[in-house]
Design a protein around this motif. Structure first.
Motif, PDB file in Angstrom:
ATOM      1  N   LEU A 122       7.325  -8.365   7.048  1.00  0.00           N
ATOM      2  CA  LEU A 122       6.066  -7.811   6.533  1.00  0.00           C
ATOM      3  C   LEU A 122       6.014  -7.978   5.016  1.00  0.00           C
ATOM      4  O   LEU A 122       6.963  -8.443   4.394  1.00  0.00           O
ATOM      5  CB  LEU A 122       5.957  -6.325   6.899  1.00  0.00           C
ATOM      6  N   THR A 123       4.892  -7.577   4.415  1.00  0.00           N
ATOM      7  CA  THR A 123       4.744  -7.568   2.962  1.00  0.00           C
ATOM      8  C   THR A 123       4.168  -6.225   2.533  1.00  0.00           C
ATOM      9  O   THR A 123       3.597  -5.494   3.350  1.00  0.00           O
ATOM     10  CB  THR A 123       3.790  -8.681   2.480  1.00  0.00           C
ATOM     11  N   PRO A 124       4.270  -5.878   1.246  1.00  0.00           N
ATOM     12  CA  PRO A 124       3.656  -4.639   0.777  1.00  0.00           C
ATOM     13  C   PRO A 124       2.138  -4.599   0.976  1.00  0.00           C
ATOM     14  O   PRO A 124       1.533  -3.528   0.869  1.00  0.00           O
ATOM     15  CB  PRO A 124       4.029  -4.599  -0.712  1.00  0.00           C
ATOM     16  N   ALA A 125       1.521  -5.740   1.289  1.00  0.00           N
ATOM     17  CA  ALA A 125       0.084  -5.761   1.543  1.00  0.00           C
ATOM     18  C   ALA A 125      -0.298  -4.925   2.757  1.00  0.00           C
ATOM     19  O   ALA A 125      -1.469  -4.561   2.912  1.00  0.00           O
ATOM     20  CB  ALA A 125      -0.403  -7.198   1.722  1.00  0.00           C
ATOM     21  N   ILE A 126       0.667  -4.570   3.606  1.00  0.00           N
ATOM     22  CA  ILE A 126       0.342  -3.706   4.749  1.00  0.00           C
ATOM     23  C   ILE A 126       0.052  -2.280   4.302  1.00  0.00           C
ATOM     24  O   ILE A 126      -0.504  -1.490   5.067  1.00  0.00           O
ATOM     25  CB  ILE A 126       1.466  -3.682   5.802  1.00  0.00           C
ATOM     26  N   LEU A 127       0.436  -1.936   3.076  1.00  0.00           N
ATOM     27  CA  LEU A 127       0.278  -0.568   2.599  1.00  0.00           C
ATOM     28  C   LEU A 127      -1.125  -0.353   2.040  1.00  0.00           C
ATOM     29  O   LEU A 127      -1.560  -1.074   1.143  1.00  0.00           O
ATOM     30  CB  LEU A 127       1.322  -0.244   1.536  1.00  0.00           C
ATOM     31  N   HIS A 128      -1.783   0.651   2.571  1.00  0.00           N
ATOM     32  CA  HIS A 128      -3.107   1.041   2.070  1.00  0.00           C
ATOM     33  C   HIS A 128      -2.962   1.750   0.724  1.00  0.00           C
ATOM     34  O   HIS A 128      -3.864   1.724  -0.101  1.00  0.00           O
ATOM     35  CB  HIS A 128      -3.768   1.957   3.099  1.00  0.00           C
ATOM     36  N   GLY A 129      -1.797   2.392   0.528  1.00  0.00           N
ATOM     37  CA  GLY A 129      -1.547   3.088  -0.729  1.00  0.00           C
ATOM     38  C   GLY A 129      -0.135   3.625  -0.782  1.00  0.00           C
ATOM     39  O   GLY A 129       0.617   3.576   0.202  1.00  0.00           O
ATOM     40  N   TYR A 130       0.218   4.117  -1.955  1.00  0.00           N
ATOM     41  CA  TYR A 130       1.533   4.705  -2.208  1.00  0.00           C
ATOM     42  C   TYR A 130       1.334   6.012  -2.972  1.00  0.00           C
ATOM     43  O   TYR A 130       0.541   6.073  -3.915  1.00  0.00           O
ATOM     44  CB  TYR A 130       2.416   3.753  -3.024  1.00  0.00           C
ATOM     45  N   VAL A 131       2.065   7.062  -2.570  1.00  0.00           N
ATOM     46  CA  VAL A 131       2.034   8.353  -3.271  1.00  0.00           C
ATOM     47  C   VAL A 131       3.460   8.721  -3.633  1.00  0.00           C
ATOM     48  O   VAL A 131       4.325   8.854  -2.749  1.00  0.00           O
ATOM     49  CB  VAL A 131       1.410   9.471  -2.400  1.00  0.00           C
ATOM     50  N   GLY A 132       3.729   8.872  -4.923  1.00  0.00           N
ATOM     51  CA  GLY A 132       5.049   9.268  -5.398  1.00  0.00           C
ATOM     52  C   GLY A 132       4.997  10.641  -6.036  1.00  0.00           C
ATOM     53  O   GLY A 132       4.181  10.884  -6.927  1.00  0.00           O
ATOM     54  N   LEU A 133       5.859  11.542  -5.580  1.00  0.00           N
ATOM     55  CA  LEU A 133       5.913  12.912  -6.098  1.00  0.00           C
ATOM     56  C   LEU A 133       7.219  13.117  -6.842  1.00  0.00           C
ATOM     57  O   LEU A 133       8.299  13.100  -6.231  1.00  0.00           O
ATOM     58  CB  LEU A 133       5.810  13.917  -4.937  1.00  0.00           C
ATOM     59  N   SER A 134       7.145  13.254  -8.146  1.00  0.00           N
ATOM     60  CA  SER A 134       8.316  13.542  -8.985  1.00  0.00           C
ATOM     61  C   SER A 134       9.460  12.565  -8.730  1.00  0.00           C
ATOM     62  O   SER A 134      10.603  12.949  -8.488  1.00  0.00           O
ATOM     63  CB  SER A 134       8.800  14.980  -8.744  1.00  0.00           C
ATOM     64  N   GLY A 135       9.140  11.291  -8.818  1.00  0.00           N
ATOM     65  CA  GLY A 135      10.139  10.279  -8.504  1.00  0.00           C
ATOM     66  C   GLY A 135      10.907   9.762  -9.709  1.00  0.00           C
ATOM     67  O   GLY A 135      10.359   9.641 -10.803  1.00  0.00           O
ATOM     68  N   PRO A 136      12.188   9.425  -9.527  1.00  0.00           N
ATOM     69  CA  PRO A 136      12.946   8.718 -10.547  1.00  0.00           C
ATOM     70  C   PRO A 136      12.708   7.211 -10.397  1.00  0.00           C
ATOM     71  O   PRO A 136      13.180   6.600  -9.454  1.00  0.00           O
ATOM     72  CB  PRO A 136      14.401   9.095 -10.239  1.00  0.00           C
TER      73      PRO A 136
END
Length: 198
Positions: A122-136
């Motif tokens: 697969l590729t990251p193009a499958i992702l509709h979005g990304y949510v990061g909460l307090s990430g390093p």
């Protein structure tokens, strides 16, 4: 079990209309050494109540599983969900990847470093979005925890930093932090946000 799913409730808009539900894959934090999807039942239920198919994911923990295998676990889980979401009433074209703290680090790597999903066909193009909460996302190996988790060859240490793979072509991203967070320096979020605009 690697993951647990929460299906939209009968009163949720998507379920009531018969429309396939948006999918959220969530990955917990815990300093890469602890944590479990079951600690976030409340989140799964809340997302399901809003009409989402929520899938909470576990990954191999230190010291039994070392980076980058933990990120590979996440990529494998994302691929599995993407391939089976429709069977569970979800819309695989609306899959959002979400993580908190160490989970935000691992999910950011899967979202931004194409090699992880490429290993799953697969590729990251499958992702509709990304949510990061307090990430390093952009850190120095300046604590025993970080050195023990990521130290090694220059390539390994470079590959551990999500910021190195973030570009304006990345999936649409929502980055959330606590302004006074003393566990993960808010600078990580600010740096990644700036890089995503380049």
């Amino acid at each position: 079990m690697l993951f647990r799913s929460y299906r939209p409730t009968a009163t949720a808009t998507a379920t009531a209309s018969g429309t396939p539900a948006p999918v959220v894959v969530f990955v917990h934090g815990g300093s890469w050494r602890s944590g479990d999807k079951h600690l976030y039942r409340w989140l799964g239920k809340s997302l399901a109540g809003q009409g989402c198919l929520a899938v909470l994911v576990n990954y191999g923990l230190m010291p039994e599983v070392r980076f980058p295998d933990s990120a590979r676990d996440v990529a494998a889980a994302v691929a599995f969900v993407h391939r089976h979401a429709a069977e569970w009433g979800g819309d695989p074209s609306r899959l959002t990847l979400m993580g908190h703290s160490a989970g935000a680090h691992l999910t950011a790597l899967v979202a931004y470093d194409a090699r992880y999903l490429a290993a799953e066909g697969l590729t990251p193009a499958i992702l509709h979005g990304y949510v990061g909460l307090s990430g390093p996302y952009d850190f120095l190996l300046d604590t025993p925890l970080l050195r023990g988790t990521f130290a090694g060859s220059p390539e390994r240490e470079y590959d551990a930093q999500p910021i190195h793979f973030a570009t304006a072509a990345a999936p649409p991203s929502l980055l959330v932090m606590g302004r006074d967070d003393t566990t993960v320096n808010p600078r990580n979020t600010r740096s990644l946000a700036a890089r995503l605009q380049i």
